[in-house]
Enzyme design. Structure first.
Site, short mmCIF file in Angstrom:
data_model
loop_
_atom_site.label_atom_id
_atom_site.label_comp_id
_atom_site.label_asym_id
_atom_site.label_seq_id
_atom_site.Cartn_x
_atom_site.Cartn_y
_atom_site.Cartn_z
N LYS A 152 0.82 -1.21 0.00
CA LYS A 152 0.00 0.00 0.00
C LYS A 152 0.86 1.27 0.00
O LYS A 152 0.71 2.15 -0.85
CB LYS A 152 -0.91 -0.03 1.24
CG LYS A 152 -1.63 1.24 1.54
CD LYS A 152 -2.63 1.57 0.45
CE LYS A 152 -3.14 2.98 0.65
NZ LYS A 152 -4.42 3.20 0.10
N CYS A 196 -4.42 11.19 1.10
CA CYS A 196 -3.63 9.96 0.97
C CYS A 196 -2.18 10.24 0.59
O CYS A 196 -1.28 9.99 1.38
CB CYS A 196 -4.29 9.05 -0.04
SG CYS A 196 -5.98 8.65 0.44
N ARG A 237 -9.08 18.28 1.83
CA ARG A 237 -7.95 18.04 2.73
C ARG A 237 -6.64 17.99 1.92
O ARG A 237 -6.56 17.31 0.91
CB ARG A 237 -8.14 16.73 3.50
CG ARG A 237 -9.27 16.84 4.52
CD ARG A 237 -9.54 15.52 5.17
NE ARG A 237 -9.98 14.52 4.21
CZ ARG A 237 -10.16 13.22 4.50
NH1 ARG A 237 -9.92 12.80 5.72
NH2 ARG A 237 -10.58 12.39 3.58
C1 UGA Z 1 -5.05 7.60 -3.99
C2 UGA Z 1 -4.71 6.34 -4.83
O1 UGA Z 1 -4.84 6.63 -6.22
C3 UGA Z 1 -5.62 5.17 -4.43
O2 UGA Z 1 -5.22 4.00 -5.13
C4 UGA Z 1 -5.49 4.94 -2.92
O3 UGA Z 1 -6.31 3.89 -2.49
C5 UGA Z 1 -5.88 6.21 -2.20
O4 UGA Z 1 -5.00 7.28 -2.61
C6 UGA Z 1 -5.75 5.97 -0.71
O5 UGA Z 1 -4.63 5.75 -0.24
O6 UGA Z 1 -6.77 5.88 -0.01
P1 UGA Z 1 -6.87 9.54 -4.17
O7 UGA Z 1 -6.09 10.23 -3.10
O8 UGA Z 1 -8.34 9.45 -4.02
O9 UGA Z 1 -6.35 8.02 -4.37
O10 UGA Z 1 -6.63 10.32 -5.52
P2 UGA Z 1 -5.77 10.15 -6.85
O11 UGA Z 1 -6.68 10.03 -7.99
O12 UGA Z 1 -4.73 9.13 -6.71
O13 UGA Z 1 -5.07 11.60 -6.93
C7 UGA Z 1 -4.23 12.08 -5.90
C8 UGA Z 1 -3.70 13.45 -6.24
O14 UGA Z 1 -2.78 13.38 -7.31
C9 UGA Z 1 -4.76 14.44 -6.67
O15 UGA Z 1 -4.50 15.70 -6.07
C10 UGA Z 1 -4.62 14.51 -8.16
O16 UGA Z 1 -5.03 15.74 -8.71
C11 UGA Z 1 -3.11 14.34 -8.32
N1 UGA Z 1 -2.72 13.79 -9.63
C12 UGA Z 1 -3.11 12.55 -10.01
C13 UGA Z 1 -1.92 14.56 -10.46
O17 UGA Z 1 -1.53 15.71 -10.13
N2 UGA Z 1 -1.54 14.04 -11.67
C14 UGA Z 1 -1.91 12.80 -12.08
O18 UGA Z 1 -1.51 12.39 -13.19
C15 UGA Z 1 -2.72 12.04 -11.23
#
Ligand code: UGA
Length: 462
Positions: free
Chosen positions: A220, A276, A343
């Protein structure tokens, strides 16, 4: 099977809703009395696509009850711990809520319990849980402890739960492995009525990976940190693209075509946020440090991410010059689209920096305004993207909500003081924006000058 979930945050609620949807009997415990009242009254405490309708359905079918931790411990053989593990000031995960649940189980439970940690925890937490139960548990308690990390993205957590790529379980007994196998069988075989798709897209069945608890816990943290690393990497490539005149979108496309790299998580922008990645990267650095491993690579990932805020403000300042007294329209406050979660959202930090410079912020987000008000009480909240843009020297797009891609440019042109869009997520087409008379500035790609003067825009938009 009778299953309890302790903690009704987005992971706990998604786990509850989806396990009930595939046919189990669920009991979900929440210690916050106000939140519990809401849930019992059928009111959702958070916005998450599909979650409300799935919960409504399973409650109607009599498959879900909300209540106290004590009842949750009494009612089920399998207990998922989904409580929060927020960061402490030194970056460690705060495990007091996990310990609280372990204490309650030790004190109360008799007979067999499978205790499953689903909250994101440092490696060896399962071993600590086992020790706690053995030291404090009554002689009537028989137990297994398992790790079952979640890979749910906010905004698509129901889909991610029901159609995962993998299900990871960390177990130290065949009984625990077999129980988790039974719990997840409908998902592993993809045999359930999908509440999202009338016809599910064809996909491979998920891999059910059974391993030891320490490895499951590390999977994880290593996964989240790796994805965060990809984002910081492409953000630096974007900076380089701006200097040398390349287009990061093309570079990311070219890189992503290599299956060893993959195209996901190569979108540059204002940095990663949410509850996360920032805390998990920090916690992983601390875990490594405490284990005597210098994971300086991740410190750099974090540093690059933190630098995105100042870098973005500089980008804005280089266009509008002095920020004091200027109206800036902020489109998007949530840390990403399809959630109301703010958050650790980079947008919140950007707004704070704008306020510190004396700018007047007019913000709009389709879902996150209520939650943003708690952290940013002194800005003007608007009902839509147009109201936010009224009198603005610049529109800054900070969350890539779909509706921002569909704005009526003519309407917008009449409202702004200056037709300038700074797209912090590369969500818009530079050509479309420029063709509509706006100056477009994105991340790591060429900016586009307006192709119409304001007077021409006025006549075209008549
Ligand atoms: C993340 C992981 O993707 C999940 O697999 C995991 O279960 C989760 O954390 C957790 O630990 O509970 P999440 O935080 O909901 O999920 O969001 P993401 O879609 O992963 O995006 C995280 C951040 O990265 C966002 O601020 C998003 O805007 C940014 N991001 C994402 C980018 O700046 N560029 C990208 O290409 C992708």
């Amino acid at each position: 099977m009778n299953i309890s979930v302790i903690g009704a945050g987005y992971v706990g609620l998604t786990t509850t809703a989806c396990l009930a949807h595939i046919g189990h009997h669920l009991f979900c415990a929440e210690s916050d009395a106000e939140k519990l009242d809401k849930l019992q009254a059928g009111v959702m405490p958070l916005f998450e696509p599909h979650l409300e309708s799935v919960i409504r359905g399973v409650r109607k079918a009599g498959l879900l009850t909300f209540g106290s931790t004590e009842e949750a411990i009494d009612r089920s053989d399998a207990i998922f711990i989904c409580v929060g593990t927020p960061p402490l000031t030194n970056g460690d995960a705060d495990l007091s809520d996990i310990e609280g649940v372990a204490r309650a189980i030790a004190k109360r439970a008799s007979g067999y319990r499978l205790v499953i940690e689903k909250s994101t925890v440092p490696v060896q937490t399962g071993a600590r849980l086992r020790r706690h139960l053995s030291v404090h548990g009554t002689s009537r308690l028989k137990y297994d402890v398992a790790s079952n990390p979640e890979f749910l993205r906010e905004g698509s957590s129901v889909k991610d739960f029901l159609h995962p790529d993998r299900i990871v379980v960390g177990v130290d007994s065949t009984r625990a492995e077999s129980l988790l196998g039974q719990i997840y069988e409908p998902i592993v075989k993809q045999r359930f009525t999908c509440p999202i798709h009338s016809e599910c897209p064809r996909r491979k069945n998920p891999v059910f990976l059974a391993t030891d608890t320490n490895s499951a816990e590390l999977i994880k943290h290593a996964s989240n940190s790796f994805l965060a690393m990809k984002i910081s990497f492409i953000n630096m490539v974007a900076n380089l693209c701006e200097v040398v005149g390349a287009d990061v979108t093309e570079v990311a496309k070219g890189m992503g075509l290599d299956p060893r790299i993959g195209s996901a998580f190569l979108n540059p922008g204002i940095g990663f946020g949410g509850f996360c990645f920032p805390k998990d990267v920090q916690a992983f650095i601390r875990i490594a440090e405490k284990s005597g491993c210098d994971f300086s690579l991740l410190r750099e990932v974090e540093k690059i991410n933190q630098g995105r805020i100042g870098w973005f403000i500089e980008k804005l300042r280089s266009e509008v010059w002095v920020l004091r007294g200027k109206k800036i329209a902020v489109w998007g406050l949530a840390f990403k689209p399809n959630t109301d979660d703010v958050r650790f959202a980079p947008s919140i930090e950007i707004v704070k920096a704008l306020l510190a410079e004396g700018a007047e912020v007019r913000a709009y987000d389709p879902q996150a305004i209520d939650k943003a008000k708690a952290v940013l009480p002194n800005i003007t909240y608007c009902d839509d993207a147009y109201q936010a843009a009224k009198g603005a020297e610049a529109v800054v797009l900070l969350t890539e909500w779909e509706e921002f891609r569909k704005v009526d440019w003519c309407r917008l042109a009449r409202l702004v003081e200056r037709p300038l869009i700074i797209d912090g997520r590369n969500a818009l087409s530079a050509q479309v924006v420029a063709a509509n008379g706006f100056h477009y500035i994105g991340i790591g790609r060429a900016s586009a000058a307006p192709q119409l003067t304001q007077s021409l825009v006025a006549s075209v938009c008549e």
